[in-house]
Design a protein around this motif. Structure first.
Motif, PDB file in Angstrom:
ATOM      1  N   GLN A 278       8.326  21.957  -0.843  1.00  0.00           N
ATOM      2  CA  GLN A 278       9.090  23.099  -1.345  1.00  0.00           C
ATOM      3  C   GLN A 278       9.826  24.355  -0.281  1.00  0.00           C
ATOM      4  O   GLN A 278       9.432  24.371   0.861  1.00  0.00           O
ATOM      5  CB  GLN A 278       7.630  24.045  -1.216  1.00  0.00           C
ATOM      6  N   CYS A 280      11.809  27.364  -1.278  1.00  0.00           N
ATOM      7  CA  CYS A 280      11.230  28.976  -1.717  1.00  0.00           C
ATOM      8  C   CYS A 280      12.806  30.351  -1.563  1.00  0.00           C
ATOM      9  O   CYS A 280      12.685  29.886  -0.209  1.00  0.00           O
ATOM     10  CB  CYS A 280       9.521  29.294  -1.171  1.00  0.00           C
ATOM     11  N   GLN A 286       8.039  34.970  -5.518  1.00  0.00           N
ATOM     12  CA  GLN A 286       8.939  33.846  -5.046  1.00  0.00           C
ATOM     13  C   GLN A 286       9.242  32.913  -6.287  1.00  0.00           C
ATOM     14  O   GLN A 286       8.094  31.979  -6.436  1.00  0.00           O
ATOM     15  CB  GLN A 286       7.831  33.244  -3.874  1.00  0.00           C
ATOM     16  N   CYS A 288      10.189  28.674  -5.599  1.00  0.00           N
ATOM     17  CA  CYS A 288       9.869  27.758  -5.446  1.00  0.00           C
ATOM     18  C   CYS A 288      10.735  26.434  -6.137  1.00  0.00           C
ATOM     19  O   CYS A 288       9.754  26.314  -7.328  1.00  0.00           O
ATOM     20  CB  CYS A 288       8.515  27.353  -4.537  1.00  0.00           C
ATOM     21  N   PRO A 318       2.778  36.647 -12.103  1.00  0.00           N
ATOM     22  CA  PRO A 318       2.842  35.476 -11.203  1.00  0.00           C
ATOM     23  C   PRO A 318       2.960  35.581  -9.119  1.00  0.00           C
ATOM     24  O   PRO A 318       3.821  37.115  -9.412  1.00  0.00           O
ATOM     25  CB  PRO A 318       3.780  34.671 -11.313  1.00  0.00           C
ATOM     26  N   ARG A 320       3.391  33.426  -7.371  1.00  0.00           N
ATOM     27  CA  ARG A 320       4.849  32.444  -6.902  1.00  0.00           C
ATOM     28  C   ARG A 320       5.231  31.417  -8.422  1.00  0.00           C
ATOM     29  O   ARG A 320       4.292  31.368  -9.064  1.00  0.00           O
ATOM     30  CB  ARG A 320       4.553  31.727  -6.030  1.00  0.00           C
ATOM     31  N   TRP A 321       6.824  31.050  -8.368  1.00  0.00           N
ATOM     32  CA  TRP A 321       6.469  30.346  -9.724  1.00  0.00           C
ATOM     33  C   TRP A 321       7.057  28.916  -9.109  1.00  0.00           C
ATOM     34  O   TRP A 321       7.395  28.889  -7.828  1.00  0.00           O
ATOM     35  CB  TRP A 321       8.795  31.115  -9.810  1.00  0.00           C
ATOM     36  N   VAL A 322       6.025  28.144  -9.433  1.00  0.00           N
ATOM     37  CA  VAL A 322       6.274  26.710  -8.202  1.00  0.00           C
ATOM     38  C   VAL A 322       6.891  25.376  -9.390  1.00  0.00           C
ATOM     39  O   VAL A 322       6.405  24.959 -10.516  1.00  0.00           O
ATOM     40  CB  VAL A 322       4.986  26.376  -7.480  1.00  0.00           C
ATOM     41  N   PRO A 328       0.737  24.240  -9.245  1.00  0.00           N
ATOM     42  CA  PRO A 328       0.412  25.752  -8.918  1.00  0.00           C
ATOM     43  C   PRO A 328      -0.401  25.119  -7.733  1.00  0.00           C
ATOM     44  O   PRO A 328      -1.334  24.837  -8.366  1.00  0.00           O
ATOM     45  CB  PRO A 328      -0.062  26.354 -10.313  1.00  0.00           C
ATOM     46  N   ASP A 333      -0.138  30.603  -8.681  1.00  0.00           N
ATOM     47  CA  ASP A 333       0.473  30.379  -8.865  1.00  0.00           C
ATOM     48  C   ASP A 333       1.349  29.789 -10.262  1.00  0.00           C
ATOM     49  O   ASP A 333       0.597  29.457 -10.635  1.00  0.00           O
ATOM     50  CB  ASP A 333       0.501  29.372  -8.069  1.00  0.00           C
TER      51      ASP A 333
END
Length: 441
Positions: A278, A280, A286, A288, A318, A320-322, A328, A333
């Motif tokens: 990942q 980020c 965040q 990522c 959220p 983090r956007w993954v 996630p 996530d």
């Protein structure tokens, strides 16, 4: 002693060396045209799908593999079959039998254009596509061993087609062999199980993978072994020497045994830690992406910035956007759509459309059979559409009609910022699979 006088202006010249039969065969006949046709076919196919592959080595290798095997392979088969029947159509078989060279040597010279020119066409198309990809990749390397295996497979098909043309005395054999080859290769490419990796057109989807080191050489040995065994069996007239054809056949069977032991689904592909890690940004939430798409991170972050500004500090938003193979990994996530599908030459072509897709993914719950029903199901669906359009409006030329959801969109726009945040908090806490829980704006 009598001296031999040479007339002025004349010199003794060494007789010119006759041209090599192999060079003559390669320069004449259908071979050069076949190579050009294979190259043009693959390049035209790749050009039409350029946004899908121009950015990842795995994607360009996969599409070149399919185009070369599924289109170049049948073309090489048909052209090789037509080339193989050339001497029979011209009535020169008896003349060739009178040549002092051995039958195997004559056969190898005759087969060379049918095998080498299609392979050269594939390699030329590979080189053009690799150069077109090079400026836009974020990480990884081109899988040269797989491209070489594709060229070997096409060369083997050309050689087998040539032998078929020498054997079958029918003018329609060449086009029919090309059609049959296309059908067989297509069926082999899309069947389940490890046997599909024996064919030259097996498709692979995951862009953060790399092939095991031995698959390329094994695929080359499989294709070359079959073709060479057939050529030796046809060209060796002596019963004492004909068993030599079993040697390349044994090599081909050994390579096929290795390939058939691959896992049915993954085949020769394994996750590459260097590509799947990942990467980020420093925003909140965040963003990522996988390292293979690292160059797209600034564009993705900029596309999500308006949404992140609205979601910042909202409970349930959220963390983090993954995007990546693991998806996630922890609480907070949220999965991101594949940015490369909306990218052209390492840039997001339509950031607003990508933002809309990300919001749709944010509010997409995995519902069980029977969920999402009831008297309020239609209203909940319209509210969900209204929230998505409110946070990330779709462009005029794309997206569903929002006529039924427009009253809810107007209500959301009319709220104060505090009321909007309060509604977002309640909406994020609701289970959209249960229509009765979806709050109305």
């Amino acid at each position: 002693m009598t001296a031999t006088l040479t007339p002025p202006g004349t010199e003794e010249r060494t007789p010119a060396r006759p041209p090599s039969p192999l060079r003559t065969e390669l320069r004449r006949g259908l071979g050069p045209w076949t190579g050009a046709a294979v190259a043009v076919t693959v390049l035209v196919t790749m050009y039409g799908k350029a946004p899908e592959w121009q950015g990842r080595w795995a994607d360009v290798t996969n599409l070149l593999h399919v185009a070369a095997g599924l289109l170049g392979g049948p073309l090489a088969l048909a052209a090789g079959c037509w080339q193989g029947g050339r001497d029979r159509r011209r009535g020169t078989n008896d003349l060739w039998e009178s040549v002092p060279r051995s039958p195997l040597r004559r056969l190898l010279v005759a087969v060379a254009p049918s095998a080498l020119w299609p392979a050269a066409g594939v390699l030329f198309a590979d080189a053009v596509c690799a150069l077109a990809t090079w400026p836009y990749v974020s990480a990884g390397r081109p899988f040269l061993e797989l491209l070489a295996a594709d060229a070997m497979a096409v060369a083997a098909l050309g050689a087998l087609g040539h032998l078929a043309g020498r054997t079958v005395r029918w003018r329609l054999a060449a086009p029919l062999l090309g059609i049959v080859g296309y059908v067989v290769l297509g069926l082999a490419a899309y069947r389940q199980g490890p046997s599909r990796w024996l064919g030259p057109a097996g498709e692979h989807q995951f862009f953060w993978d790399r092939p095991v080191w031995w698959y390329g050489p094994a695929a080359m040995a499989w294709a070359a072994g079959l073709a060479l065994a057939a050529v030796l069996a046809y060209g060796l007239r002596s019963a004492r020497l004909r068993p030599l054809a079993l040697v390349p056949l044994a090599v081909a069977i050994g390579a096929a045994t290795l390939i058939l032991r691959l896992p049915p689904d993954e085949g020769p592909w394994r996750p590459d830690p260097a590509l799947s890690r990942q990467v980020c940004d420093t925003g909140t939430p965040q963003v990522c992406l996988t390292a293979v798409d690292e160059d797209l991170l600034p564009d993705v972050s900029a596309a999500l910035a308006p949404l992140n500004a609205r979601l910042k500090g909202v409970p349930g938003a959220p963390v983090r956007w993954v995007s990546g193979p693991g998806g996630p990994a922890g609480p907070g996530d949220v999965a991101l759509p594949d940015a490369r599908q909306d990218a052209v030459r390492d840039r997001l072509a339509r950031p607003a459309l990508y933002l809309n897709s990300a919001v749709s993914w944010l509010f997409s719950d995995t519902c069980r059979p029977g969920d999402g029903t009831g008297p309020n199901a239609e209203r909940a669906s319209l509210v969900n559409l209204a929230v998505i359009e409110w946070l990330a409006p779709t462009t005029d030329d794309y997206g569903p009609a929002t006529t039924g959801a427009q009253p809810y969109i107007d209500r959301l726009n009319a709220k104060s910022p505090a009321e909007q945040r309060d509604y977002l908090t309640r909406y994020l806490a609701a289970n959209t699979c249960r229509p009765d829980e979806v709050p109305i704006p």
